[in-house]
Design a protein around this motif. Structure first.
Motif, PDB file in Angstrom:
ATOM      1  N   LEU A  89       0.838  -1.207   0.000  1.00  0.00           N
ATOM      2  CA  LEU A  89       0.000   0.000   0.000  1.00  0.00           C
ATOM      3  C   LEU A  89       0.866   1.248   0.000  1.00  0.00           C
ATOM      4  CD1 LEU A  89      -2.770  -1.126   2.504  1.00  0.00           C
ATOM      5  CD2 LEU A  89      -3.177  -0.303   0.192  1.00  0.00           C
ATOM      6  N   LEU A  92       2.175   1.955  -3.427  1.00  0.00           N
ATOM      7  CA  LEU A  92       1.128   2.523  -4.279  1.00  0.00           C
ATOM      8  C   LEU A  92       0.939   4.009  -3.967  1.00  0.00           C
ATOM      9  CD1 LEU A  92      -1.237   2.135  -6.286  1.00  0.00           C
ATOM     10  CD2 LEU A  92      -2.655   1.512  -4.350  1.00  0.00           C
ATOM     11  N   ILE A  93       0.869   4.326  -2.680  1.00  0.00           N
ATOM     12  CA  ILE A  93       0.668   5.726  -2.283  1.00  0.00           C
ATOM     13  C   ILE A  93       1.825   6.578  -2.777  1.00  0.00           C
ATOM     14  CG2 ILE A  93       0.552   7.287  -0.301  1.00  0.00           C
ATOM     15  CD1 ILE A  93      -0.863   4.941   1.193  1.00  0.00           C
ATOM     16  N   ILE A  96       1.788   7.146  -6.524  1.00  0.00           N
ATOM     17  CA  ILE A  96       0.775   8.114  -6.957  1.00  0.00           C
ATOM     18  C   ILE A  96       1.181   9.522  -6.557  1.00  0.00           C
ATOM     19  CG2 ILE A  96      -1.583   8.879  -6.509  1.00  0.00           C
ATOM     20  CD1 ILE A  96      -2.418   6.001  -6.598  1.00  0.00           C
ATOM     21  N   ALA A  97       1.743   9.652  -5.348  1.00  0.00           N
ATOM     22  CA  ALA A  97       2.128  10.979  -4.872  1.00  0.00           C
ATOM     23  C   ALA A  97       3.230  11.571  -5.735  1.00  0.00           C
ATOM     24  CB  ALA A  97       2.573  10.892  -3.417  1.00  0.00           C
ATOM     25  N   PHE A 102      -0.527   4.761 -11.364  1.00  0.00           N
ATOM     26  CA  PHE A 102      -1.107   3.764 -10.467  1.00  0.00           C
ATOM     27  C   PHE A 102      -0.870   2.339 -10.935  1.00  0.00           C
ATOM     28  CE2 PHE A 102      -4.730   1.832 -12.517  1.00  0.00           C
ATOM     29  CZ  PHE A 102      -4.800   2.578 -13.664  1.00  0.00           C
ATOM     30  N   THR A 106      -0.357  -0.636  -8.470  1.00  0.00           N
ATOM     31  CA  THR A 106      -1.388  -1.659  -8.310  1.00  0.00           C
ATOM     32  C   THR A 106      -0.798  -3.055  -8.489  1.00  0.00           C
ATOM     33  OG1 THR A 106      -3.006  -0.098  -9.144  1.00  0.00           O
ATOM     34  CG2 THR A 106      -3.621  -2.402  -9.164  1.00  0.00           C
ATOM     35  N   LEU A 109       1.104  -3.921  -5.383  1.00  0.00           N
ATOM     36  CA  LEU A 109       0.204  -4.231  -4.277  1.00  0.00           C
ATOM     37  C   LEU A 109      -0.345  -5.642  -4.433  1.00  0.00           C
ATOM     38  CD1 LEU A 109      -1.456  -3.360  -1.793  1.00  0.00           C
ATOM     39  CD2 LEU A 109      -3.166  -2.474  -3.340  1.00  0.00           C
TER      40      LEU A 109
END
Lengths: 157, 323, 499
Positions: A89, A92-93, A96-97, A102, A106, A109
């Motif tokens: 997770l 992924l965060i 994206i940041a 993604f 993804t 993850l």
């Protein structure tokens, strides 16, 4: 439930009580910064006061439970899968940041979670995850014209 | 496959060029429009309508709409100012609500940091009362307000929003103390409307569109709109013309990121000018019931300045912003 | 009788092949987006509006209605199978539904949900046909004080979700109330517990919390215990279909759920979450099989699912009769009407009878279609549980995060999802019930703002709560609900002693 005399003090239970107390404190502190603006409104402070007070009482209640040792028994804990999933997770965060898109996130993850559940085929799972991500991307971005966080991979489509 | 697609693109472009209506440089524009709200809301609809008009009228080659929801647009504008600096193809939809939201949220980013491009549409605020209310005119509402502001309850949108500001302006113009108005914010238009229809509050204030069908059905009485005195009509009377000096509209506009060159700014303003005149855009305005209030370039920048100053003053007077 | 004639005319509109096709597309699309948390019917309709503009009004509005109903079905499918409520209204369904699925009774759970939705949707649509003009009078007369009283009733009854320890149940509830404080206070415009993070200003999204607590939390929990407690999922144990016993235990909850869902859905600030939780609490209290609750009781699926669908029909009452959009989806439907220059409201029934009755008739058809589509799919859906566990949970996490990203592509939203996941994990580990957190987040802010509105209107006089007959009645019900269990419990104890 029959009470057994050998029950020990439950440290985790005391920590929970402490956390609740800290939360109550934060709610109270936050409340002091609010102002009552309309002369007719009960004001934004009443609810935080209730919540803060309730949490304090519940902290006491939980502490009593912990001292009596009435918390249910717990199984031993395996930290490795939790760290794997949370790590997935976090990746992924972060992706994206920082504009990594993604899709990679993804796929990571997916692979991390399936590893956490005991599979030993990270690369295969990564590819499966990537295929799912592409499928979702096409569904959202092309069919519904929603913009998903894009990175280098997404821009290929 | 991609080869084929590219080929298709080229021939389509060529066809468009041959058609001849396409205006030179602007047609090469690949615009990005950000709606600083979730899909479905007013700003999003504006962005997507612009997308439709700009591409169909051949003003831009492609238009991509992105959504950055949150905090009345505060998150979207932060992203525009911080991440899109100097990008001459980026636009952001915004509106009067954002002026207030940035102030009440104490946002570190202000609209002064953006490059104003054009105001597109406007909706005037309407003040209504239930059909069986003893109040018949805006003047009578003003009198009731002057007598005891506590007894006049208003239903409208969220605190600090355009409805709230308009109610405070009305009280001020009526000679009542705007800090004493009994304004009750509701979360959705529907909820406020129900409270007015049910006679729970004295008056309701919101965009005219929210009340239109109820007014036509005779369930609500329209006291007036916040239009300038000379724009009132028989079935849409101006409040200003009734002697209460109030003039406010909930407008929507587009701005560009900071740091774009004068040429880039001109290109964007030109594209908007062209869009505003296009048959496609006019058709959308009509279909959505949006009032055209097109102003672009420096004239809009001046309006934006004035609105910011006025809003700050009125929000300070109701205590939402410290002056 | 006039209503039936109009309805028959409407039916004639709805069964035109083109409109049937639109209804079919609608229910399929709705089911697809309902499955994804974060993406709901409202968003889908919003995104489709520009595309459908060129279609004929009746067709596209019929399609939108199909999306609306379809979304309700899709949301419960994932709630039951993978504990990931696709819509906030499917949360109560997840509670018992997922337990049933884990016990190999996913088939009956999906079936009772599909049939219950059909029954409720049909009754509620019938209610819409016949009662709309009367119901709307009551709905509009509901003032803030009455909503507050309704919230009190809800708070009292949802204590059924608290589990066996009142202290732990209340702790969960207060965590939810605390989360409900986060964001801008609608009545004063000030932000609370946001710590200057603008992403927190908009309050915590219910689906983010629910998906975090239910789906992510559970994935973490199951993973952490794999070494001691291998979870064996059996896709089907016993019958794939509802047994006679299941039918017997389902039909009353369906009807009761409808009774909660339809009227509350018709209230301008009613929503779908409150009736589902009220229905869950009621079934838990009335059941003849209390021992099944917490292990997968079919009543706990049948009731909330019926309530959920009935409230969707209820929402159309104020929309069609007054033009009042009372939910996000209804607001989008309204936009759909308006793009054709139609204004829902008192005049719509008179001006556009074919359209309105066509829409109502197509609701019946959409409902029937969903039943026909979903029942045969039950077997297929249940197979999902046969996916190897690593992939199943990996897929659940991908689903959960994708739904969140698509609705709001912000890292902060994902961080919140993760934090709620950890919270859900810890709560499971220390045996705190999960549902009260969500209940607190939903009910807390409504109760607070309605009470404050009521007191603003009455200039601070608390008697306003008793002066309104609706509010006074509801408060009396709440009091009875609060006191009655003590009596019943007391009697139950005597009985136990006698045994």
């Amino acid at each position: 439930m029959a009470s057994s005399p050998q029950r020990r003090i439950d440290v985790a239970g005391l920590v929970i009580a402490l956390i609740l107390l800290v939360l109550a404190g934060i709610v109270w502190w936050d409340m002091t910064k609010l102002q009552i603006l309309s002369p007719y409104d009960l004001g934004p402070k009443v609810m935080p006061v209730i919540v803060s007070g309730g949490l304090t009482l519940l902290a006491i209640g939980n502490a009593i439970g912990a001292l009596r040792g009435t918390l249910p028994d717990r199984d031993s804990l395996d930290w490795k899968p939790i760290i794997l999933i949370l790590g997935g997770l976090a990746c992924l965060i972060a992706l994206i940041a920082f504009g990594g898109g993604f899709m990679i996130g993804t796929a990571l993850l997916f692979a991390a979670t399936s590893t956490a559940f005991g599979r030993r085929a990270f690369v295969t799972d990564f590819i499966i995850g990537a295929v799912i991500a592409v499928f979702i991307y096409l569904l959202f971005a092309k069919l519904l014209t929603l913009s998903l966080p894009a990175g280098p991979l997404e821009n290929l489509f | 496959m991609t080869q084929f697609r590219k080929g298709l693109w080229r021939s389509a472009l060529a066809a468009a060029a041959v058609a001849g209506f396409v205006t030179s440089a602007a047609a090469q524009m690949e615009l990005k429009i950000m709606a600083p709200a979730a899909p479905g809301g007013g700003w999003d609809q504006t962005a997507r309508s612009m997308q439709q008009a700009l591409t169909q009228a051949g003003i831009a080659k492609s238009v991509q709409v992105t959504n950055v929801p949150g905090a009345g647009g505060s998150i979207g504008i932060a992203q525009l100012v911080n991440n899109s600096k100097g990008d001459g193809n980026q636009l952001m939809v915004m509106g009067y609500v954002m002026v207030g939201a940035l102030l009440t949220n104490k946002s570190p980013i202000t609209l002064d940091q953006t490059t104003p491009i054009a105001r597109l549409t406007a909706e005037y605020e309407a003040i209504v009362v239930p059909a069986d209310s003893p109040i018949k005119t805006a003047k009578e509402l003003a009198d009731a307000l002057k007598a005891d502001p506590a007894k006049v309850t208003w239903a409208g949108g969220s605190a600090g929003g355009v409805d709230h500001i308009a109610a405070a302006l009305f009280a001020k113009a009526a000679g009542a103390d705007p800090t004493k108005i009994n304004y009750i914010p509701f979360s959705g238009g529907g909820e406020a409307l129900a409270a007015i229809l049910g006679g729970k509050v004295t008056a309701g204030i919101s965009g005219y569109g929210e009340f239109e069908s109820q007014i036509k059905a005779g369930k609500l009485r329209l006291l007036g709109l916040t239009t300038p005195a000379n724009q009132g009509t028989a079935d849409k009377p101006s409040i200003q013309a009734q002697g209460i000096d109030i003039d406010i509209a909930n407008w929507r506009a587009v701005v560009a990121p900071p740091g774009i060159s004068a040429d880039q700014k001109k290109a964007l303003v030109d594209a908007m000018d062209e869009m505003a005149k296009s048959a496609e855009w006019q058709a959308i305005l009509k279909q959505k019931g949006w009032e055209d209030s097109y102003v672009s370039g420096d004239a809009f920048a001046k309006i934006l300045q004035q609105e910011q100053a006025r809003t700050k003053e009125i929000l300070a007077s109701v205590g939402l912003v410290k002056s | 009788m006039e209503a039936f004639v109009s309805l028959a005319n409407g039916l004639a509109v709805a069964i035109q092949p083109a409109n049937l096709l639109f209804a079919l597309i609608g229910v399929l699309l709705g089911t697809a987006v309902g499955v994804l948390p974060g993406i709901g019917p409202a968003l889908t309709v919003a995104l489709l509006l520009p595309i459908t503009f060129k279609l004929d009004p009746a067709g596209s509005i019929i399609m939108f209605a199909g999306i609306y109903y379809g979304g309700m079905y899709g949301g419960s499918t994932t709630a039951i199978l993978i504990n990931t409520p696709g819509e906030s209204a499917s949360m109560a369904t997840a509670l018992e539904g997922n337990l049933m699925a884990k016990a190999g009774r996913g088939g009956p759970a999906l079936a009772t949900s599909a049939i219950g939705s059909f029954v409720a949707g049909t009754i509620a649509t019938l209610g819409l046909t016949l009662l709309a003009p009367y119901l709307v009078e009551i709905a509009v007369s509901f003032g803030p004080e009455d909503y507050f009283a309704l919230m009190v009733v809800a708070f009292v009854t949802v204590s059924a979700t608290f589990g066996d320890s009142p202290v732990r149940g209340l702790t969960s509830l207060f965590i939810g109330l605390l989360l409900g404080l986060v964001g801008i206070d609608i009545l004063s415009g000030q932000s609370r517990l946001s710590f200057g993070v603008p992403e927190l200003y908009d309050n915590i999204e219910v689906t983010t919390l629910a998906v975090g607590l239910f789906a992510v939390g559970e994935a973490l929990y199951v993973a952490s215990r794999r070494h001691v407690h291998e979870e064996k999922l059996e896709a089907v144990r016993g019958s794939l279909w509802m047994t006679k016993e299941d039918w017997k235990r389902s039909w009353k909850p369906w009807l009761r759920g409808t009774m909660f869902g339809f009227p509350i859905g018709a209230l301008p600030a009613g929503g779908a979450e409150i009736p589902t939780f009220l229905s869950y609490a009621t079934e838990r209290r009335l059941t003849k099989h209390p021992e099944d609750f917490g292990k997968g009781a079919i009543e706990g699926v049948a009731g909330p699912e019926a309530a959920n669908n009935a409230s969707a029909a209820g929402t159309l009452v104020p929309l069609l009769t007054l033009g009042l959009p009372t939910s996000a989806t209804a607001a989008m439907l309204l936009a759909g009407f308006q793009q054709y220059g139609l204004n829902p409201g008192p005049l719509l029934f008179a001006d556009q009878p074919n359209l309105v009755w066509g829409l109502i008739a197509s609701l019946f058809i959409a409902n029937a279609m969903l039943l026909v589509l979903n029942l045969p799919l039950v077997g297929l859906w249940v197979r999902l549980l046969a996916i190897p566990q690593p992939w199943l949970y990996a897929g659940i996490l991908v689903f959960a995060t994708m739904g969140t990203i698509a609705a709001n592509p912000s890292p902060v939203e994902l961080i919140m999802l993760t934090v709620f996941g950890v919270l859900g994990f810890l709560m499971r580990r220390f045996d705190f019930p999960i549902a009260p957190v969500v209940v607190g987040l939903i009910l807390g802010p409504i109760a607070e703002s309605q009470l404050r509105r009521a007191l603003s209107i009455s200039l601070g006089d608390p008697m306003t709560l008793l002066q309104s007959p609706i509010s006074a009645t509801l408060l009396a019900i709440a009091l009875i609900a609060l006191v009655l269990p003590f009596f019943l419990n007391g009697m139950g104890r005597f009985k136990a002693v006698e045994d």
